[in-house]
Structures are given as C-alpha cells and as structure tokens.
Write a protein that holds these residues in place. Structure first.
Motif, mmCIF file in Angstrom:
data_model
loop_
_atom_site.group_PDB
_atom_site.id
_atom_site.type_symbol
_atom_site.label_atom_id
_atom_site.label_comp_id
_atom_site.label_asym_id
_atom_site.label_seq_id
_atom_site.Cartn_x
_atom_site.Cartn_y
_atom_site.Cartn_z
ATOM 1 N N GLU A 711 34.331 53.183 25.094
ATOM 2 C CA GLU A 711 35.470 52.502 26.113
ATOM 3 C C GLU A 711 34.804 53.026 27.522
ATOM 4 O OE1 GLU A 711 39.667 52.584 25.616
ATOM 5 O OE2 GLU A 711 39.562 53.874 23.946
ATOM 6 N N LEU A 712 34.731 51.807 28.535
ATOM 7 C CA LEU A 712 34.169 51.938 29.711
ATOM 8 C C LEU A 712 34.989 51.760 30.868
ATOM 9 C CD1 LEU A 712 30.655 49.723 29.255
ATOM 10 C CD2 LEU A 712 30.973 52.273 28.892
ATOM 11 N N GLY A 713 35.793 50.835 30.626
ATOM 12 C CA GLY A 713 36.849 50.796 31.836
ATOM 13 C C GLY A 713 37.541 49.402 31.786
ATOM 14 N N THR A 714 37.952 48.866 32.907
ATOM 15 C CA THR A 714 38.994 47.678 32.959
ATOM 16 C C THR A 714 38.435 46.796 33.916
ATOM 17 O OG1 THR A 714 40.811 49.182 32.817
ATOM 18 C CG2 THR A 714 41.483 47.136 33.508
ATOM 19 N N THR A 715 38.676 45.461 33.321
ATOM 20 C CA THR A 715 38.304 44.246 34.297
ATOM 21 C C THR A 715 39.213 44.070 35.382
ATOM 22 O OG1 THR A 715 39.608 42.752 32.817
ATOM 23 C CG2 THR A 715 37.111 42.946 32.398
ATOM 24 N N GLY A 716 38.780 43.405 36.321
ATOM 25 C CA GLY A 716 39.798 42.867 37.455
ATOM 26 C C GLY A 716 38.949 43.472 39.004
ATOM 27 N N GLY A 717 39.358 42.829 39.975
ATOM 28 C CA GLY A 717 39.179 43.050 41.270
ATOM 29 C C GLY A 717 37.909 42.089 41.714
ATOM 30 N N ASP A 718 37.414 42.427 42.940
ATOM 31 C CA ASP A 718 36.274 41.371 43.184
ATOM 32 C C ASP A 718 34.963 42.081 43.432
ATOM 33 O OD1 ASP A 718 36.880 42.959 45.306
ATOM 34 O OD2 ASP A 718 37.496 41.094 46.690
ATOM 35 N N SER A 719 34.791 43.327 42.723
ATOM 36 C CA SER A 719 33.367 43.972 42.930
ATOM 37 C C SER A 719 33.195 44.633 41.351
ATOM 38 C CB SER A 719 33.601 45.183 43.786
ATOM 39 O OG SER A 719 34.652 45.944 43.342
ATOM 40 N N LEU A 720 32.022 44.860 41.339
ATOM 41 C CA LEU A 720 31.685 45.732 39.979
ATOM 42 C C LEU A 720 31.369 47.248 40.251
ATOM 43 C CD1 LEU A 720 30.641 45.828 37.048
ATOM 44 C CD2 LEU A 720 28.362 45.345 37.924
ATOM 45 N N ALA A 721 32.275 47.829 40.018
ATOM 46 C CA ALA A 721 32.139 49.355 40.201
ATOM 47 C C ALA A 721 31.741 50.367 39.058
ATOM 48 C CB ALA A 721 33.737 49.551 40.918
ATOM 49 N N VAL A 722 30.967 51.050 39.240
ATOM 50 C CA VAL A 722 30.449 52.293 38.499
ATOM 51 C C VAL A 722 31.049 53.483 39.083
ATOM 52 C CG1 VAL A 722 28.552 53.472 37.271
ATOM 53 C CG2 VAL A 722 28.394 51.058 37.815
ATOM 54 N N GLU A 723 31.945 54.038 38.575
ATOM 55 C CA GLU A 723 32.850 55.307 39.194
ATOM 56 C C GLU A 723 32.124 56.361 39.326
ATOM 57 O OE1 GLU A 723 36.326 56.033 36.400
ATOM 58 O OE2 GLU A 723 37.181 54.354 37.095
ATOM 59 N N GLY A 724 32.029 56.848 40.762
ATOM 60 C CA GLY A 724 31.203 57.921 41.212
ATOM 61 C C GLY A 724 29.934 57.621 41.415
ATOM 62 N N VAL A 725 29.293 56.401 41.183
ATOM 63 C CA VAL A 725 28.219 56.279 41.428
ATOM 64 C C VAL A 725 27.847 55.175 42.598
ATOM 65 C CG1 VAL A 725 26.026 55.323 40.264
ATOM 66 C CG2 VAL A 725 27.513 56.622 38.899
ATOM 67 N N PHE A 726 28.435 54.036 42.236
ATOM 68 C CA PHE A 726 28.164 52.904 43.342
ATOM 69 C C PHE A 726 29.257 51.634 43.103
ATOM 70 C CE2 PHE A 726 25.117 51.210 40.166
ATOM 71 C CZ PHE A 726 25.722 50.214 39.638
ATOM 72 N N GLU A 727 29.596 50.722 44.005
ATOM 73 C CA GLU A 727 30.171 49.614 43.936
ATOM 74 C C GLU A 727 29.483 48.469 44.719
ATOM 75 O OE1 GLU A 727 34.937 48.192 44.684
ATOM 76 O OE2 GLU A 727 34.173 50.282 44.892
ATOM 77 N N VAL A 728 29.472 47.270 44.147
ATOM 78 C CA VAL A 728 28.938 46.272 44.554
ATOM 79 C C VAL A 728 29.839 44.863 44.622
ATOM 80 C CG1 VAL A 728 26.844 44.465 44.521
ATOM 81 C CG2 VAL A 728 26.686 46.836 43.442
ATOM 82 N N PRO A 729 30.146 44.398 45.758
ATOM 83 C CA PRO A 729 31.121 43.165 45.740
ATOM 84 C C PRO A 729 30.275 42.106 45.087
ATOM 85 C CG PRO A 729 30.857 44.035 48.058
ATOM 86 C CD PRO A 729 29.803 44.772 47.264
ATOM 87 N N LEU A 730 31.355 41.358 44.431
ATOM 88 C CA LEU A 730 30.741 40.136 43.398
ATOM 89 C C LEU A 730 29.996 39.139 44.110
ATOM 90 C CD1 LEU A 730 33.513 39.294 40.625
ATOM 91 C CD2 LEU A 730 31.391 40.962 40.577
ATOM 92 N N ALA A 731 30.532 38.750 45.525
ATOM 93 C CA ALA A 731 29.826 37.995 46.569
ATOM 94 C C ALA A 731 28.417 38.258 46.685
ATOM 95 C CB ALA A 731 30.869 37.909 47.768
ATOM 96 N N GLU A 732 28.190 39.596 47.019
ATOM 97 C CA GLU A 732 26.693 40.072 47.209
ATOM 98 C C GLU A 732 25.943 40.129 45.920
ATOM 99 O OE1 GLU A 732 24.538 44.169 48.965
ATOM 100 O OE2 GLU A 732 26.778 44.202 48.745
ATOM 101 N N LEU A 733 26.654 40.396 44.842
ATOM 102 C CA LEU A 733 25.928 40.223 43.557
ATOM 103 C C LEU A 733 25.460 38.853 43.280
ATOM 104 C CD1 LEU A 733 25.139 42.668 41.547
ATOM 105 C CD2 LEU A 733 27.145 42.038 40.366
#
Length: 746
Positions: A711-733
């Motif tokens: 189990e990795l996590g949950t869908t939702g929001g407007d970014s791709l976030a790897v907890e404790g590592v980084f977060e990237v907004p979907l628009a930038e991606l």
C-alpha cells in the motif's frame, strides 16, 4: 519462332544481370540446376525477388522453425491458422475469430517516409483481408534516431503522416503502438505496422490455388512502375553511409482504392465465389502466382499480357517485380466467374481473368503467346536458399554486461529526485506522444474502448455481447542489446502485462524481428538468442507465435540498430464494458503496488537519459510471476478502479502518467531507498487503485495468486507527492511531459 523459354535452352552462356538483381553466384547456379538451363529474364526476375532476404527468410529460417515446432508441441486450442498463412487467426469465442499480424516497412520509409509508411499500413491490412477478416484496427510501433537530429526531423513527420493518412482514409482506428528514439536508428528508422481483423469461423480463407480448371483473377489497382523491386530488394541490403545502396521505386499507396478493395473482397467472400486468395505485397505477381500455385494443386498458367497496366511500356520482368499496391489475386470456379466480376464491377474495382489452375506441377506464364516462365512453383516460393549464417557471442558482450548502472552517480536529495522525475517525464521516450497520436483517428467506427495513452489498445468485436480484444506491442532494444535472450522475453512480458492490465486474457503472439546485417556474426547471435528466448517464454506462458516478420540489414555502414524484437500480444475480454482503465479515476482511492521491486537500473530509462549509459544486465525475467500477476489483474476487473503496468521509467513514470492523464494527484509513501523504489524497472509489477472498502478483497486476491502487495497512499489533490521526499504540482509535471515533441518538431 522459338519462344523465350526455348531460346533460354538454346543459348545457355548468355550473360545475365543476376548480381544486379541481388542474387549471389551460387544462387544463380542453383537456379540453373533447378531449371536445367539458364533462366529467362522473367524467371530471373521472379527468383531474384522471391529469393531475397525479405521474401525468403533465407538467413532466418533455421531459427524461425522453432516457432512452428512450439505450435506442434504445445496443445493450443484457439489457433485456427498460423505460421505460413498471410496472418494468424485465433478463436476468441462466440463463433468469432480474430486475425492479426505485425510487419515491417523500414527501408522504404527511410527513402520516402510518407509513402513507405502508408504502404506499410496498406500491405498489412491486405494480409488481414486475405484471411477472410474485416480489418477493425491498426497499430504502429515506430523507432527513430535522436529527436534533435536533422534526419529524424526529415523522416518522422512524413512517417507519422503516412501512417495516419492511410489508416484514417480507410476508416480504421489506430489504437496503439510506440515511438522510441535512439541514436542507432538514425538513418534507419523502424516502421512496423499491425492490423487486427475480425471474422466468423466459417469465413476463414486460405492462400491456395486448388481445383484444376479454376480461373485465376487479378483485381484491384492497375500495375505500374512504382515499387519495381520495392521492399523485396530494398529491405535485403544494408544502407551505406550516404543512404541506401539501391533505391528502387517505393510503392505509392491509394487508400481509397484499398477501401473499395476491402468492401469488394468481403462481399466476394460473403457470396461464396472465392476458392483461394492471396494479396499482392512484397514481390507482387511473382509472389502471388508462385505461392498460390505451390500451396494448391501445384500448377498454374497465366497470360501476363492480360494484366491491366498503368504504364504500357513495362516489360514482363517489370510487371512480375512490381509491388504496386491495392491488388489481390483470387482463384474462382468457372461457374462463379460471372458473379465474381459483377461484384467487382459494383465496387468499381477492375478485375481480369488472367489464367487457370492446372495439374502440371508447373507455373507457366506467357507474354503475347510466348512462354516466358516455366518453373516448378515451389522452387520459387518455398525452396529458396537456406543459410546457416555463422554466429557467435560477441567479444564485447561480457564487458558490456560487466559495466552495470551501479557505478553511476544517483540523485540522493529530495530536490535531486524531483529534478530527475521532471527530466525523465520530458525525455523523448517517456514524454507525451499526443503530437503523433493526435494525427491518427483513434475512435472512428465507434468500437474503440481503449487507445493511447492507455497500456493497451482495446476494441469491441460484437456490439451486442460486448466481446472484445486487446493488443499491445512492446520492445526495449537496450535490454535486448544487453542480453538478447532475456530482451525478447522482456518484450513479450511487457506486452503480455499490458494486455492483462485492462482485464483481457493474453492468447497469442505476433512478432516483428528487426535486426542488423545477418552477415555479421554478432548480429546473427543476437537474432538467434532472441528467437530462442521468445520461443522458450511462449512455451512457458502457453501462448503461440501465430506469425510475424523478420527485417534484417537494418544498419547504416557498420552501425547496426539496437536488436529490436517487437512483440505483439493479443488478448480477449468477454465484456469490454468491464475493462480496467490505466489512469486514476477518483480522489480518495487507495494506491497499491503489485509485485516486487529490486535494484534493477541497468539499461533503464534513468541510466539512458541521465547518463547516456548502456551496460550491465537487464531486469530479471520471471514468467511465473508475470502469469500470476496477469491472472490477478483479470480477477481484479470490477474491483480495481485502475491498473497501470510498470516498465520504462519505473514506479515514478507510472504514478506520473496515471495522475497526468486523469488530472487527479496522489500522495504516496515509499519504503527503503526512494531512488530505487521510484526508478528501478523490475518486471511483473503493476500500479492499481481500489476504493478504500475494497482493500481487504484486493489483499485476499493477492494472497490467492501469491503476488506481493504494497500500500502506497491515496489519490487526490493537484500534485504528485512522495512523503518526506518531494512534491510536484500536476501542472508543472504536465508542462514538462507535454512540451517535448511539439517544441522539437515545431
């Protein structure tokens, strides 16, 4: 006056242009032995194109025979027609069968990108028609040189326009394929084309000329000077540094004539007036006459001067060698000829009775009353030279495999890992391919269920029961360079997995084996290993190779392409309404990784993009794990809300694609080294989502199939976030992902 054959007996020492036509000295001598005399000019033309590498498979036959042996040794229920026919035919249930095949049109597409690619589509479509099937979809696995290379800018737009222009005019959806970039394809792009067709079991037709006295009818477009020698010669020689050493005329396609030909042929089948049929592709009339005759009662007599021409100056040799498009040849009982011709006239398709089936065991062709061809047809179509090309493991292979990716500098901080993700999603092989696919009609006819960028193409076969088929084509040439045996198996495994993610059951394989010069022992070793690997993997997975294509001499000077054994897998799904999509479907769902991740980065997209590195061993092949994962994914239909395979770019790319396509972000946590977790390319893995209340059911199914679940996590929001590592907004991606091709090709 003596006819041409008689004159050939009378002047045995006349010099003939056998070398200019691509024959070797010993091949020319063998033709003389077969005939007991020198060949006529027309016979020499026939043998030269039919004994070419492209048509005779003379360097590959000894390795391809294991696929036929596999079909005999393995009890395979659904195969109705296989190797040796125009295309494979598979039973998919409910009285339906599907015909599918993938072929190459590589060298012609370098010489004339638009027409080379367009006629590649036309040729594979006619192979499917010849089996009695209605074409329903096409796909296009493509390979190009570096995206920033001038020659890539020359060939890519024309090839894409040719694939799209021909397929769109036929009204066939393009439901999948690939576009891969590597420096070894510079000057030698690969244009592979796949077609899928559907038929009822009773509509199956085979390529044979049986029934003494039956008529031979040529119908479709007129024969012209375009494509004389064509792919049969052009695909049988290495390109030199300045381009192809021989430039025969590339065929010119007319998709509107092909559309008429499709409808006309299907009505001819429905009327029951066709006893045997063959399309005219590589080697043109030389192929159609000799293959039909040798597969039937063994004899045929044709009047070549009755062939409708676009150019009245063509010689008999040129008519026999012409690969003009949109032509078919049918064997028809005399009582059915009038009905046959009437149907052709209805569709405004020209049709001419040019001969008859005989019991002489000879193929006899006349030109204005003179016999210009008198040969045993099998010697032309099937008994060509067979080469035991020398092959050996290259001296450099051990050093290549010893140079693994573990020595490469890796991103370590969150910022570095974030930058790596943006770099990879924008790389030519992983970026958005919409610039290409938007030029194709993916939904014409209304039965497309899944298409690019989904993992596989899926199309509805029956509009009442919603029976459908899924197809995927795959190959990682870098993996095949590192280990061609494993590389072919990895291509099969990825295509098999892609079909399974949508919920379909993989049934059969077609392949297009693209390699360099067979005269190079290193290349022949790669080819032999790839064939052995594919055969062993198919045996373990229990699916047959139903047919395919070999394309050799794909190299420029001394530079061979990456070994590229493209594998197409076809699967069946009982109800396309219950397929599993590839992208996230709703916020608040659980994101789960299926399968086991190992530190496998050699040959990966990260090593290629970040370091320009190729070395080490490819990911481990585990066919048992692939089979278990596929069965789990089939059982997850209706439970999983999405499923996406993990392959090039690893987990990071799968997460990014599932989020960008849907516009739904995700927050995930990783165990262990985040770099390995994100970018390793271990096989037998998939990313799935399920509703929170279905996690326990997913866990139980994973246990039943012995598939690891994380189990990795949950869908939702407007970014791709790897907890404790980084977060990237979907628009930038998405900006990084979608800009690459438009910016490069504008």
């Amino acid at each position: 006056m003596l006819d041409t054959v008689a004159r050939a007996k009378g002047d045995p020492d006349r010099e003939q242009p056998w070398s200019e036509l691509g024959l070797k000295a010993d091949e020319y001598e063998r033709i003389r032995e077969i005939l007991g005399r020198r060949p006529t000019g027309a016979e020499l033309a026939m043998y030269s194109v039919m004994w070419s590498e492209h048509c005779s498979y003379k360097s590959s036959k000894v390795h391809l025979k294991q696929f036929g042996e596999l079909a005999q040794e393995t009890p395979i229920g659904p195969m109705l027609a296989g190797i040796g026919e125009n295309a494979g035919v598979i039973d998919i249930g409910q009285g339906y069968a599907v015909s599918f095949k993938v072929e190459s049109h590589n060298h012609p597409s370098y010489v004339e990108p638009y027409q080379g690619a367009a006629t590649g589509v036309g040729g594979i479509v006619r192979d499917i028609i010849a089996m009695g099937a209605r074409p329903i979809a096409v796909m296009d696995p493509l390979r190009f040189g570096p995206l920033d290379a001038d020659d890539t800018h020359r060939v890519l737009p024309g090839i894409v326009a040719g694939v799209g222009g021909y397929g769109n005019c036929l009204g066939l959806p393009n439901i999948g394929g690939e576009a891969v970039f590597d420096e070894t394809y510079l000057g030698n792009p690969l244009v592979n084309a796949l077609c899928v067709g559907v038929l009822r079991h009773e509509d199956l037709h085979l390529a044979k000329a049986s029934g003494t006295g039956n008529r031979v009818i040529l119908y479709g477009a007129r024969t012209g000077g375009d494509g004389i020698g064509g792919v049969s010669v052009l695909a049988s020689e290495t390109f030199d540094a300045d381009g192809p050493a021989k430039r025969p005329s590339v065929q010119v396609g007319d998709p509107f004539m092909e559309k008429l030909l499709i409808e006309c042929t299907l009505e001819l089948f429905a009327a029951g007036v066709v006893a045997g049929i063959q399309d005219l592709g590589g080697a043109g009339l030389s192929c159609a006459t000799s293959e039909l005759a040798s597969a039937g009662d063994g004899g045929m007599r044709c009047e070549l001067d009755r062939v409708p021409l676009r150019d009245s100056t063509l010689s008999p040799e040129e008519i026999l060698m012409s690969e003009s498009q949109e032509r078919m040849m049918a064997v028809v009982e005399p009582a059915d000829v009038a009905a046959f011709l009437a149907i052709c006239a209805k569709w405004d398709v020209e049709a001419v009775d040019i001969g008859e089936v005989t019991d002489t065991g000879r193929l006899e062709i006349t030109w204005h009353g003179e016999t210009v061809v008198d040969v045993p047809p099998r010697t032309v179509a099937h008994d060509g030279p067979v080469y035991q090309r020398p092959f050996a493991r290259p001296d450099w292979q051990d050093a290549l495999q010893a140079d693994g990716a573990e020595r490469l500098a890796r991103p370590a901080t969150g910022d570095e890992l974030r930058a790596t993700l943006l770099q990879l999603v924008a790389s030519p092989n992983l970026c958005d391919k919409s610039w290409i696919t938007d030029q194709y009609d993916r939904y014409v006819r209304g039965n497309t269920v899944l298409a690019q960028p989904a993992d596989s193409g899926m199309i509805r076969v029956d509009e009442e029961t919603h029976l459908g088929v899924s197809v995927s084509t795959d190959c990682n040439g870098r993996f095949a360079k590192l280990d061609p045996y494993a590389g072919a198996q990895l291509a099969l495994a990825e295509a098999y997995r892609n079909v399974a993610t949508g919920g379909a059951v993989p049934l059969a394989v077609s392949d297009c084996l693209n390699f360099g010069s067979p005269e190079d022992p290193d290349v022949m070793w790669q080819f032999a290993e790839a064939c052995r690997g594919l055969k062993d993997a198919c045996a373990e997975l229990g699916i047959p190779v139903t047919g395919g294509n070999v394309s050799l001499y794909n190299q420029t000077g001394e530079t061979a392409i990456l070994p590229t054994p493209v594998v197409a897998v076809l699967g069946v799904i009982d109800d396309v309404r219950r397929r599993t999509p590839s992208s996230f479907q709703a916020p608040g769902e659980r994101v789960v990784l299926l399968g086991t991740t190992r530190e496998e980065l050699s040959g990966s997209e990260w090593a290629h993009v970040a370091h320009g590195h190729l070395g080490g061993l490819p990911p481990k092949v585990d066919l048992g794990a692939e089979r278990s994962l596929a069965r789990l994914l089939q059982d997850l239909v209706g439970v999983a809300t999405s499923a996406h395979d993990l392959s090039d770019g690893g987990l990071a790319q799968a997460l990014a694609e599932a989020a960008m396509v849907s516009g739904i972000g995700a927050r995930v946590g990783l165990e262990g080294d985040p770099f390995v977790a994100l970018y390793a390319e271990s096989t037998a893995r998939a990313l799935v989502t399920v509703a929170a209340e279905d996690v326990d059911e997913l866990r139980a199914l994973c246990a039943r199939h012995d598939v690891a679940m994380t189990e990795l996590g949950t869908t939702g929001g407007d970014s791709l976030a790897v907890e404790g590592v980084f977060e990237v907004p979907l628009a930038e991606l998405r900006d990084a992902w979608s800009a690459t091709l438009p910016n490069a090709l504008a």
